[in-house]
Design an enzyme around this catalytic site. Structure first.
Site, mmCIF file in Angstrom:
data_model
loop_
_atom_site.group_PDB
_atom_site.id
_atom_site.type_symbol
_atom_site.label_atom_id
_atom_site.label_comp_id
_atom_site.label_asym_id
_atom_site.label_seq_id
_atom_site.Cartn_x
_atom_site.Cartn_y
_atom_site.Cartn_z
ATOM 1 N N ILE A 157 -7.793 -30.871 35.528
ATOM 2 C CA ILE A 157 -6.506 -31.173 36.162
ATOM 3 C C ILE A 157 -5.498 -31.273 35.032
ATOM 4 O O ILE A 157 -5.629 -32.109 34.142
ATOM 5 C CB ILE A 157 -6.631 -32.463 36.977
ATOM 6 C CG1 ILE A 157 -7.589 -32.163 38.137
ATOM 7 C CG2 ILE A 157 -5.274 -32.961 37.429
ATOM 8 C CD1 ILE A 157 -7.649 -33.182 39.196
ATOM 9 N N HIS B 146 -6.124 -25.996 34.169
ATOM 10 C CA HIS B 146 -5.660 -25.202 35.301
ATOM 11 C C HIS B 146 -4.467 -25.859 35.988
ATOM 12 O O HIS B 146 -4.610 -26.435 37.072
ATOM 13 C CB HIS B 146 -6.837 -25.004 36.263
ATOM 14 C CG HIS B 146 -6.548 -24.131 37.441
ATOM 15 N ND1 HIS B 146 -5.536 -23.201 37.476
ATOM 16 C CD2 HIS B 146 -7.157 -24.062 38.663
ATOM 17 C CE1 HIS B 146 -5.526 -22.603 38.664
ATOM 18 N NE2 HIS B 146 -6.489 -23.111 39.396
ATOM 19 N N CYS C 93 -16.444 -27.301 35.358
ATOM 20 C CA CYS C 93 -15.200 -27.333 36.134
ATOM 21 C C CYS C 93 -13.986 -27.227 35.217
ATOM 22 O O CYS C 93 -13.951 -27.836 34.155
ATOM 23 C CB CYS C 93 -15.091 -28.653 36.896
ATOM 24 S SG CYS C 93 -16.541 -29.106 37.866
ATOM 25 N N SER C 94 -12.964 -26.512 35.669
ATOM 26 C CA SER C 94 -11.696 -26.539 34.950
ATOM 27 C C SER C 94 -11.013 -27.869 35.270
ATOM 28 O O SER C 94 -11.358 -28.534 36.237
ATOM 29 C CB SER C 94 -10.810 -25.359 35.342
ATOM 30 O OG SER C 94 -10.537 -25.383 36.726
ATOM 31 N N CYS D 276 -3.666 -21.736 43.768
ATOM 32 C CA CYS D 276 -4.067 -21.526 42.378
ATOM 33 C C CYS D 276 -3.520 -20.227 41.805
ATOM 34 O O CYS D 276 -3.608 -19.990 40.595
ATOM 35 C CB CYS D 276 -5.585 -21.528 42.287
ATOM 36 S SG CYS D 276 -6.342 -22.740 43.371
#
Ligand SMILES: [Zn+2]
Lengths: 398, 162
Positions: free
Chosen positions: A212, A336, A209-210, A86
């Protein structure tokens, strides 16, 4: 070490893009070339590409020379791809910075890119188990959402952080994302909406949540001499640290509600720059999940350990508060795309310091900013510092 | 003129990269020096290691002690009773190969006197729901038999509430 500045920054729209990995690279490349109109491409001597899993998501390896071809640049000095999951993007900036600082490169290009949305979405998600220790934690289904859910559960248990406080992180970052035309999500949300969204891994819901995401971002770094020729507003890279304890697997992680690696990285950065947390005006931090930003307030020293929930509840991390955290909308709003995220954080710094962001998310009079990128299950922490003022008193080494 | 065609097979075998239990072999090119960990599971024991030189516990198993570089590591059984340290239930986005088992609980448990003299290990829990568990619950590990694909049989472990 020579002074190094970012002289140009370009970004693609982040989101579920009908665009290939190569399309994204070219879009970001064109955006940064357009941002530095008086740069002759021939002057770029180095290229570092941040990309986390191109071999899995687009079946392509050896991506750095491919990017050079796509962007039409002849690399004579330093070329490589960086991979630290990441934080692959910030790693790319770090090596380009080092190359220019050491005098090996005069003008270096950084491209961060990831194409994560494909026809095989569950394959994309399954690929995240490889970020932890695949044989021992991956085998138990340990992708990112369950891991950060455990962190959230422990933080709530150990420090009394509330469900609402987690949601408040998304509310803040969604507000700033609504003023970011490149962000994947540009709608404001309420605490209730976050809590009532689909459950992913309790206590975390979908809005904790970030996403996809597909996206790319590019920078041009230059030595001081070259920077002066290319721009009136160079943004200086004034420092950078990384820290990993020997912790990659659950047994080595200790208490999940403490990110000791980040605490140590922050201490090192503050020592390097001789600053206190109070001196930081803008912090782009790695809010891959709402809980992450709460731990980051604490470990970066913006508040006392355990009081991260209170910090957001009091509004201290809004623009105009104690420190503006994620005025670009963070990973939660931008999405992200792994390799692009760290570069996007630097892009935000450049736009902030140049005053080229909408006023609703502009941090007035900012002088010093930091970008924190974490990788994997928060085993590895990366911080870089950016400033409008160059520094001559930075203590590198011990 | 007829266009030249290439005919591909109807299906391609399951890619090993989506297999969660990508265990190594006891010998051959995919051999691992920690293969006894898997033999021990087949024999009914979840094991870690103790370094005979510095005394530190090692998990996951390795061939060299990361503290003192000794190669003298002995297998020790992970204590049968442990404590639930943290848990969640994976409701969305389970890895492809175990999608049919979702939602399932993913937990971290502590066995023995962690961190000084014990282990902190992740594990799956079945037939348990997030709502019915609490931090501090006494739990144990048991052996999980992984059948397939095809004739393949492997061994892993899971956690259950005592
Ligand atoms: Zn030892």
């Amino acid at each position: 070490m020579r002074n190094v500045a970012i002289v140009g920054a370009g970004i693609t729209k982040f989101g579920v893009r009908e665009a290939s990995w190569k399309d994204l690279v070219q879009e970001a490349g064109k955006a940064v070339f357009d941002d530095v109109p008086n740069l002759d491409k021939k002057e770029i001597d180095s290229l570092i590409v941040g990309a986390a899993q191109p071999e899995r998501w687009v079946n392509q390896t050896h991506v750095a020379p491919l990017v050079a071809e796509l962007l039409g640049i002849e690399v004579k000095r330093v070329i490589s791809r960086t991979e630290v999951a990441c934080a692959s993007g910030q790693a790319a900036i770090r090596y380009a910075w080092l190359a220019v600082a050491m005098g090996l490169s005069d003008i270096a290009m950084v491209v961060g890119v990831e194409k994560m949305n494909t026809k095989f979405m569950n394959f994309s998600q399954s690929s995240m188990i490889n970020v932890g220790n695949r044989e021992f934690d991956g085998a138990n289904g340990f992708t990112a959402p369950p891991f950060f859910a455990l962190v959230a559960q422990r933080h709530m248990h150990d420090f009394g952080t509330t469900r609402e406080q987690l949601a408040m992180i998304r509310v803040k970052n969604a507000e700033y994302g609504s003023y970011n035309p490149y962000a994947q999500f540009q709608k404001k949300v309420s605490v209730e909406k976050v809590i009532e969204s689909r459950m992913v891994a309790p206590p975390l819901t979908l809005f904790d949540c970030s996403a996809i995401t597909d996206g790319a971002c590019a920078l041009i770094l230059a030595s001081e001499e070259k920077a002066r020729q290319l721009t009136d507003t160079p943004v200086w890279i004034v420092g950078g640290v990384q820290h990993v304890d020997y912790a990659h697997t659950t047994n080595q992680m200790g208490d999940l509600s403490h990110w000791v690696g980040l605490r140590k990285a922050a201490r090192d950065l503050y020592e390097m720059l001789n600053i206190k947390p109070d001196d930081i005006d803008i912090a782009e931090v790695h809010d891959c999940f709402t809980i992450s930003e709460i731990l980051e307030y604490e470990e970066l020293g913006f508040c006392r350990k355990g009081e991260g929930g209170k910090f957001i509840e009091e509004g201290q991390s809004y623009v105009g508060g104690k420190v503006a955290v994620n005025p670009g909308g963070g990973l939660l709003s931008n999405g992200h795309p792994l390799g692009a995220t760290g570069v996007r954080q630097a892009w935000e710094m450049v736009m902030q310091f140049r005053g080229e962001v909408p006023k609703e998310r502009y941090v007035d009079n900012a002088e010093l900013g930091i970008a924190h990128n974490l990788s994997g299950m928060a085993q590895l922490h990366h911080i870089m510092a950016y400033s409008l003022k160059k520094r001559s008193d930075v203590k590198f080494g011990r | 003129m007829a266009r030249r065609t290439l005919e591909l097979p109807d299906s391609v075998p399951l890619s090993p990269i989506i297999d969660l239990w990508d265990q190594q072999d006891p010998d051959g090119p995919d051999a691992t020096g920690i293969y006894d960990f898997y033999r021990n599971l087949a024999d009914g024991e979840l094991t870690g290691q103790k370094c005979l030189s510095c005394g530190k516990l090692v998990f996951p198993p390795q061939i060299i002690c990361p503290s003192c570089n000794s190669t003298e590591l002995e297998w020790v059984k992970v204590p049968e009773e442990g404590e639930l340290y943290a848990f969640t239930e994976l409701k969305l986005g389970a890895p492809i190969i175990v999608e049919n088992y979702a939602p399932f609980v993913i937990a971290v448990a502590r066995f023995g006197n962690y961190p000084e003299n014990g282990f902190q290990i992740s594990g799956m829990m079945f037939d348990e729901s997030y709502e019915e568990l609490k931090i501090g619950d006494r739990i144990t590990w048991d052996i999980l038999e992984i059948k397939g694909p095809g004739d393949k049989k492997r061994y892993w472990y899971y956690f259950k509430k005592l």
